[in-house]
Design a protein around this motif. Structure first.
Motif, mmCIF file in Angstrom:
data_model
loop_
_atom_site.group_PDB
_atom_site.id
_atom_site.type_symbol
_atom_site.label_atom_id
_atom_site.label_comp_id
_atom_site.label_asym_id
_atom_site.label_seq_id
_atom_site.Cartn_x
_atom_site.Cartn_y
_atom_site.Cartn_z
ATOM 1 N N VAL A 82 50.420 41.257 48.220
ATOM 2 C CA VAL A 82 49.545 40.357 47.465
ATOM 3 C C VAL A 82 50.246 39.808 46.217
ATOM 4 O O VAL A 82 49.626 39.210 45.355
ATOM 5 C CB VAL A 82 48.198 41.036 47.094
ATOM 6 C CG1 VAL A 82 47.389 41.327 48.355
ATOM 7 C CG2 VAL A 82 48.400 42.296 46.272
ATOM 8 N N ARG B 136 51.580 41.211 43.493
ATOM 9 C CA ARG B 136 51.000 41.662 42.233
ATOM 10 C C ARG B 136 51.752 42.844 41.618
ATOM 11 O O ARG B 136 51.151 43.783 41.101
ATOM 12 C CB ARG B 136 49.522 42.014 42.417
ATOM 13 C CG ARG B 136 48.609 40.845 42.735
ATOM 14 C CD ARG B 136 48.762 39.633 41.806
ATOM 15 N NE ARG B 136 48.540 39.917 40.409
ATOM 16 C CZ ARG B 136 47.494 39.544 39.702
ATOM 17 N NH1 ARG B 136 46.540 38.836 40.274
ATOM 18 N NH2 ARG B 136 47.395 39.842 38.430
ATOM 19 N N LEU C 37 36.198 40.227 38.674
ATOM 20 C CA LEU C 37 36.234 39.288 39.796
ATOM 21 C C LEU C 37 37.641 39.199 40.395
ATOM 22 O O LEU C 37 37.808 39.180 41.616
ATOM 23 C CB LEU C 37 35.742 37.908 39.351
ATOM 24 C CG LEU C 37 35.592 36.855 40.451
ATOM 25 C CD1 LEU C 37 34.595 37.316 41.506
ATOM 26 C CD2 LEU C 37 35.139 35.537 39.848
ATOM 27 N N GLN C 38 38.657 39.142 39.551
ATOM 28 C CA GLN C 38 40.041 39.108 40.036
ATOM 29 C C GLN C 38 40.379 40.398 40.785
ATOM 30 O O GLN C 38 41.055 40.364 41.817
ATOM 31 C CB GLN C 38 41.015 38.928 38.867
ATOM 32 C CG GLN C 38 40.976 37.559 38.245
ATOM 33 C CD GLN C 38 41.789 37.504 36.948
ATOM 34 O OE1 GLN C 38 41.721 38.410 36.111
ATOM 35 N NE2 GLN C 38 42.555 36.437 36.792
ATOM 36 N N LYS D 274 38.296 42.363 42.408
ATOM 37 C CA LYS D 274 37.629 42.317 43.710
ATOM 38 C C LYS D 274 38.427 41.451 44.686
ATOM 39 O O LYS D 274 38.587 41.801 45.856
ATOM 40 C CB LYS D 274 36.213 41.755 43.573
ATOM 41 C CG LYS D 274 35.232 42.709 42.955
ATOM 42 C CD LYS D 274 33.868 42.040 42.837
ATOM 43 C CE LYS D 274 32.895 42.920 42.098
ATOM 44 N NZ LYS D 274 31.579 42.271 41.944
ATOM 45 N N ASP D 275 38.920 40.340 44.194
ATOM 46 C CA ASP D 275 39.712 39.449 45.030
ATOM 47 C C ASP D 275 40.974 40.157 45.538
ATOM 48 O O ASP D 275 41.328 40.034 46.712
ATOM 49 C CB ASP D 275 40.077 38.176 44.252
ATOM 50 C CG ASP D 275 40.844 37.191 45.105
ATOM 51 O OD1 ASP D 275 40.351 36.834 46.201
ATOM 52 O OD2 ASP D 275 41.957 36.794 44.696
ATOM 53 N N ILE D 276 41.635 40.898 44.676
ATOM 54 C CA ILE D 276 42.845 41.630 45.081
ATOM 55 C C ILE D 276 42.501 42.674 46.139
ATOM 56 O O ILE D 276 43.208 42.809 47.145
ATOM 57 C CB ILE D 276 43.547 42.261 43.863
ATOM 58 C CG1 ILE D 276 44.119 41.164 42.955
ATOM 59 C CG2 ILE D 276 44.660 43.219 44.307
ATOM 60 C CD1 ILE D 276 44.582 41.646 41.597
ATOM 61 N N HIS E 19 40.052 42.599 48.247
ATOM 62 C CA HIS E 19 39.765 41.887 49.496
ATOM 63 C C HIS E 19 41.032 41.336 50.154
ATOM 64 O O HIS E 19 41.159 41.356 51.378
ATOM 65 C CB HIS E 19 38.714 40.794 49.268
ATOM 66 C CG HIS E 19 37.377 41.368 48.953
ATOM 67 N ND1 HIS E 19 36.610 40.932 47.904
ATOM 68 C CD2 HIS E 19 36.670 42.373 49.530
ATOM 69 C CE1 HIS E 19 35.494 41.645 47.857
ATOM 70 N NE2 HIS E 19 35.514 42.522 48.821
ATOM 71 N N GLN E 20 41.974 40.875 49.343
ATOM 72 C CA GLN E 20 43.265 40.435 49.895
ATOM 73 C C GLN E 20 43.979 41.605 50.575
ATOM 74 O O GLN E 20 44.550 41.450 51.661
ATOM 75 C CB GLN E 20 44.162 39.884 48.791
ATOM 76 C CG GLN E 20 43.783 38.528 48.270
ATOM 77 C CD GLN E 20 44.701 38.118 47.117
ATOM 78 O OE1 GLN E 20 45.909 38.253 47.216
ATOM 79 N NE2 GLN E 20 44.107 37.641 46.035
ATOM 80 N N LYS F 133 42.523 42.343 53.904
ATOM 81 C CA LYS F 133 42.983 41.358 54.892
ATOM 82 C C LYS F 133 44.382 41.689 55.399
ATOM 83 O O LYS F 133 44.760 41.309 56.505
ATOM 84 C CB LYS F 133 42.963 39.949 54.297
ATOM 85 C CG LYS F 133 41.576 39.375 54.146
ATOM 86 C CD LYS F 133 41.622 37.998 53.528
ATOM 87 C CE LYS F 133 40.204 37.498 53.267
ATOM 88 N NZ LYS F 133 40.198 36.240 52.540
#
Length: 159
Positions: A16, A18, A129-130, A132-134, A136-137, A140
């Motif tokens: 991701v 990061r 929010l960021q 949560k996005d990480i 979810h990534q 995936k």
């Protein structure tokens, strides 16, 4: 703060892009040569992961092997990383459940990818929010966490 990393955290965060989350937390991350080889060998599946790792490798990572390699019922990378964390008395980074359990039994502090993400939220490097996005990534990219852990993480991010 310093730590020793197993391959799992490196692979996940590289997928991701990061590694900055580790840079926010640690001044240096020791990587045993067995872990580095595992990561580089696995990188053929994710070439952009290796490029992302190389961007941070000169400033954040130090390749170092333990003086005494202890034998655990784990792979060479995990055993080497736990041995080094024991020697240096620093945090062991891993998402491997068996390796984490063995390290904890030995009294080594352990931190996984969710803990790294949550630390970055607590220290205002990420918004909930960021984060949560990480998460979810990562899911995936075939990152497995139990539904219980997922619910705990989401609950913490709601607070």
């Amino acid at each position: 703060m310093e730590s020793v990393s197993n391959t799992t955290v490196l692979i996940l965060l590289s997928k991701v892009h990061r590694f900055d989350l580790l840079q926010n937390m640690f001044t240096n991350i020791f990587i045993p040569s067995a872990v580095e080889k595992e990561f580089i060998a696995g990188g053929s599946l994710y070439p952009s992961s290796i490029l992302h790792f190389q961007k941070y490798s000169k400033t954040l990572y130090t390749t170092e092997n333990p003086k005494i390699e202890k034998s655990f019922p784990l792979g060479l990378g995990e055993s080497s990383a736990i041995s080094l964390a024991l020697e240096k008395k620093i945090v062991f980074l891993s998402d491997d459940k068996r390796a984490r359990t063995i390290a904890q039994v030995l009294g080594v502090a352990v931190l996984g990818t969710p803990g790294i993400i949550l630390w970055n939220v607590q220290h205002k490097y990420l918004t909930p929010l960021q984060a949560k996005d990480i998460i979810h990534q990562l899911l995936k990219h075939k990152y497995y966490i139990s539904t219980e852990l997922y619910a705990q993480i989401m609950n913490l991010l709601e607070k």
